[in-house]
Scaffold this motif. Structure first.
Motif, PDB file in Angstrom:
ATOM      1  N   SER A 409       0.842  -1.197   0.000  1.00  0.00           N
ATOM      2  CA  SER A 409       0.000   0.000   0.000  1.00  0.00           C
ATOM      3  C   SER A 409       0.874   1.243   0.000  1.00  0.00           C
ATOM      4  O   SER A 409       1.985   1.246   0.538  1.00  0.00           O
ATOM      5  N   ALA A 410       0.367   2.296  -0.604  1.00  0.00           N
ATOM      6  CA  ALA A 410       1.023   3.605  -0.605  1.00  0.00           C
ATOM      7  C   ALA A 410      -0.033   4.651  -0.300  1.00  0.00           C
ATOM      8  O   ALA A 410      -1.138   4.607  -0.854  1.00  0.00           O
ATOM      9  N   SER A 411       0.277   5.597   0.586  1.00  0.00           N
ATOM     10  CA  SER A 411      -0.724   6.586   0.974  1.00  0.00           C
ATOM     11  C   SER A 411      -0.089   7.957   1.161  1.00  0.00           C
ATOM     12  O   SER A 411       1.123   8.086   1.378  1.00  0.00           O
ATOM     13  N   ARG A 412      -0.971   8.974   1.101  1.00  0.00           N
ATOM     14  CA  ARG A 412      -0.531  10.356   1.327  1.00  0.00           C
ATOM     15  C   ARG A 412      -1.740  11.176   1.745  1.00  0.00           C
ATOM     16  O   ARG A 412      -2.877  10.882   1.370  1.00  0.00           O
ATOM     17  N   GLU A 413      -1.479  12.210   2.512  1.00  0.00           N
ATOM     18  CA  GLU A 413      -2.558  13.091   2.932  1.00  0.00           C
ATOM     19  C   GLU A 413      -3.171  13.783   1.723  1.00  0.00           C
ATOM     20  O   GLU A 413      -2.489  14.140   0.767  1.00  0.00           O
ATOM     21  N   THR A 414      -4.484  13.973   1.783  1.00  0.00           N
ATOM     22  CA  THR A 414      -5.184  14.687   0.725  1.00  0.00           C
ATOM     23  C   THR A 414      -6.308  15.498   1.335  1.00  0.00           C
ATOM     24  O   THR A 414      -7.033  15.017   2.217  1.00  0.00           O
ATOM     25  N   ALA A 415      -6.434  16.749   0.884  1.00  0.00           N
ATOM     26  CA  ALA A 415      -7.441  17.635   1.469  1.00  0.00           C
ATOM     27  C   ALA A 415      -8.773  17.546   0.747  1.00  0.00           C
ATOM     28  O   ALA A 415      -9.837  17.633   1.364  1.00  0.00           O
TER      29      ALA A 415
END
Length: 478
Positions: A409-415
Motif C-alpha cells: 500500500s502507498a498513501s498520502r494526505e489529501t485535502a
C-alpha cells in the motif's frame, strides 16, 4: 579479470558473431542491459555472462541464479560487442527458435520474406512482442534472427515471441494457412487500405525485402494485398515502421472501444511529452551554458535528465505490458524479491526531482517470490499518482503478508475528496493532471497475475493498494 582477447572463453564467445559458427554451437550473443535482463528472467535462458563491472546488478543476479560470470577489461568488452559504446554486459544464450508447426494461433504472425537488415528484423520482433503476436517467421533469405545487431534491436523480445527460422516462405505460408490464418501481403501499391481492410483475428502479415518488396507470386497468392495509407509526401515507410503500424492496427481492431490500445497510446504519448520536453530543455541549457555553470548546477540538470529518462522508461514498460495483457499474452517472471528494496529503488529515482515529496517505508521488509519488475513499475505509478492526487506530506509505503498474498500500500494526505473508483481507469489527454495510464495498467497487470488493485480515501488520506499472490518455489523450475 580477463584482459586478453585470446583467452579461450573470449575467443569462443567472439566466434558467435559469425552465423556459421552460431549454427555449429546453437548459441548466440545477447548484448545490452535490457536484453540480458530479459534473458535472466527465466532459468536456462543465459549460459554465461561477461561484464565490465563485477558489481553490476545483472552480474549479481546472474551469480545468484548459477550463471557463470566473467569480469573483462574494456578492450575485451569492445571485442565481444558490436557497438561503438558498449553497455558493459554481454551474455551467451542457447537458441530459442521453434518449428513453424509449434506456433499457436489464434493471433497475428509476422512473416519476413528476404528481409536483410538486422536492425529492422530486431525492431519488428520488439513490436511483435508489444502487440502480443503469436510469432515471427524469418523466411526465405532473411537475416539470421540471432544476428547480434538484430538481437540488440529486439531489446530482449527475442525471448518472449516465438521465432521460426530456416523455412521457405511458401512453405511457411502453407503451414499458417493450414492453421486457419489469412495471409495479408503488405504492398505499397496494395488495393486495400490497412485501416479499412478486413483483418481477421488469425492473420499472417507478410513483409518483403526493404528494396524490392514482395515478388509477384507471393502477392498473387495472398488473401489480401494491403497498403499503409500516407498523408504526407514520403514514398513509403521503413519496413519496421510499417510492421509496427500493421501489428498495432490488428491489436486495435480486437479491443472494445473503451479499452483500445489507440487510447492508451494517445494517453502514453501525452504522459511522455512532459519528461521529453524537460529533457530537451536540460540538454539545450547544458549545451549552451556548460562553461558558465557550477558543478552543482550541472549535477542538478543531469539528475533531472536521469529522472525524466526513468519516467519515460516506465511509461514505455506500462504500454508494453498493457499490450501483452490486452492480447492475452502476458507472462509474469517471478524471483525472490525484497519489497523494501523495491521501494528504496523507487525512492532513489524520485529523489532526483528536488520537488518530489519524500518516500517513507513502514513495512517489515518481506522477501517473497513475485514479479519484481512489474511490482516496481506499479509502485512507481503509485508514487506518481500520489504526487498528483495527494496534497501534503510524505508518501508512505507499507506491506504485509496474509494467506499467501502480498499486500503493498502507498498513501498520502489529501485535502480534497477523490473519486477513488475512477483512479484506475484509463484517461484521455486533457482530462486533468497525472499519468493517464499508470494506475490503469497497474490494475490490469495485477489482475493478469491473479491479484487486484484498488484505492480508498479515509481520514484525510488517499491509499492505493495492490494485492498479489505469492508464487511457490516450483514456479522457478522450468
Amino acid at each position: 579479470m580477463l584482459t586478453s582477447a585470446k583467452n579461450q572463453k573470449v575467443v569462443a564467445a567472439v566466434r558467435l558473431k559469425k552465423r556459421t559458427l552460431r549454427e555449429e554451437e546453437h548459441r548466440f550473443l545477447v548484448e545490452g542491459t535490457q536484453a540480458v535482463a530479459e534473458a535472466l528472467a527465466e532459468d536456462g535462458r543465459l549460459l554465461a555472462l561477461f561484464v565490465s563491472d563485477e558489481l553490476d546488478p545483472l552480474a549479481v543476479r546472474a551469480r545468484q541464479t548459477g550463471v557463470p560470470v566473467e569480469q573483462v577489461s574494456e578492450r575485451v568488452m569492445e571485442r565481444l560487442t558490436s557497438t561503438v559504446t558498449p553497455q558493459g554486459v554481454v551474455g551467451i544464450a542457447p537458441f530459442v527458435d521453434v518449428a513453424i508447426d509449434d506456433l499457436m494461433p489464434p493471433g497475428a504472425v509476422a512473416v519476413l520474406h528476404d528481409v536483410r537488415d538486422p536492425g529492422n528484423a530486431g525492431t519488428i520482433l520488439r513490436s511483435a512482442d508489444a502487440a502480443g503476436a503469436a510469432g515471427v517467421v524469418f523466411a526465405g533469405s532473411s537475416v539470421d534472427a540471432y544476428n547480434p545487431k538484430g538481437v540488440r534491436a529486439s531489446a530482449g523480445s527475442i525471448f518472449h515471441v516465438p521465432v521460426v527460422r530456416n523455412v521457405g516462405t511458401e512453405d511457411a505460408l502453407a503451414s499458417l494457412r493450414a492453421k486457419g490464418l489469412a495471409v495479408i501481403a503488405m504492398d505499397m501499391h496494395g488495393d486495400e487500405d490497412l485501416f479499412e481492410a478486413e483483418l481477421p483475428r488469425s492473420s499472417a502479415f507478410l513483409f518483403g525485402n526493404e528494396a524490392h518488396g514482395l515478388p509477384s507470386e507471393l502477392l498473387d497468392g495472398a488473401d489480401h494485398r494491403v497498403r499503409v495509407p500516407h498523408a504526407g509526401r514520403a514514398e513509403s515507410l521503413n519496413i519496421a515502421a510499417a510492421a509496427t503500424v500493421c501489428l498495432f492496427e490488428w491489436v486495435r481492431r480486437g479491443r472494445a472501444s473503451a479499452e483500445t490500445l489507440e487510447q492508451l497510446v494517445a494517453a502514453a504519448a501525452h504522459d511522455i511529452r512532459s519528461p521529453l520536453t524537460a529533457m530537451k530543455g536540460f540538454g539545450y541549457a547544458l549545451g549552451k551554458r556548460w562553461v558558465d555553470m557550477t558543478t552543482d548546477q550541472r549535477d542538478l540538470m543531469l539528475d533531472g535528465i536521469l529522472y525524466d529518462v526513468d519516467r519515460m522508461d516506465t511509461i514505455v514498460r506500462q504500454l508494453v505490458d498493457a499490450a501483452r495483457v490486452m492480447s492475452g499474452r502476458f507472462q509474469s517472471y517471478v524471483e525472490l524479491t525484497d519489497v523494501a528494496d523495491l521501494v528504496r529503488q523507487v525512492a532513489e529515482q524520485q529523489e532526483r526531482d528536488p520537488e518530489h515529496p519524500p518516500i517513507e517505508w513502514a513495512g517489515d521488509g518481506e522477501k517473497v517470490l513475485i514479479d519484481a519488475g512489474r511490482l516496481k513499475t506499479t509502485l512507481f505509478g503509485f508514487a506518481e499518482a500520489l504526487v498528483w492526487w495527494g496534497s501534503d506530506g510524505p508518501i508512505r509505503f507499507g506491506s504485509q503478508l496474509r494467506d499467501r498474498l502480498l499486500l503493498v500500500s502507498a498513501s498520502r494526505e489529501t485535502a480534497a475528496p477523490v473519486d477513488a473508483d475512477t483512479l484506475f481507469e484509463a484517461r484521455r489527454p486533457g482530462t486533468g493532471g497525472g499519468s493517464k495510464i499508470g494506475l490503469y495498467v497497474a490494475r490490469r497487470v495485477a489482475e493478469a497475475q491473479g491479484g487486484r488493485a484498488w484505492a480508498e480515501q479515509t481520514e484525510g488520506r488517499l491509499t492505493l493498494h495492490v494485492e498479489l499472490p505469492i508464487a511457490d518455489l516450483d514456479s522457478l523450475t522450468p
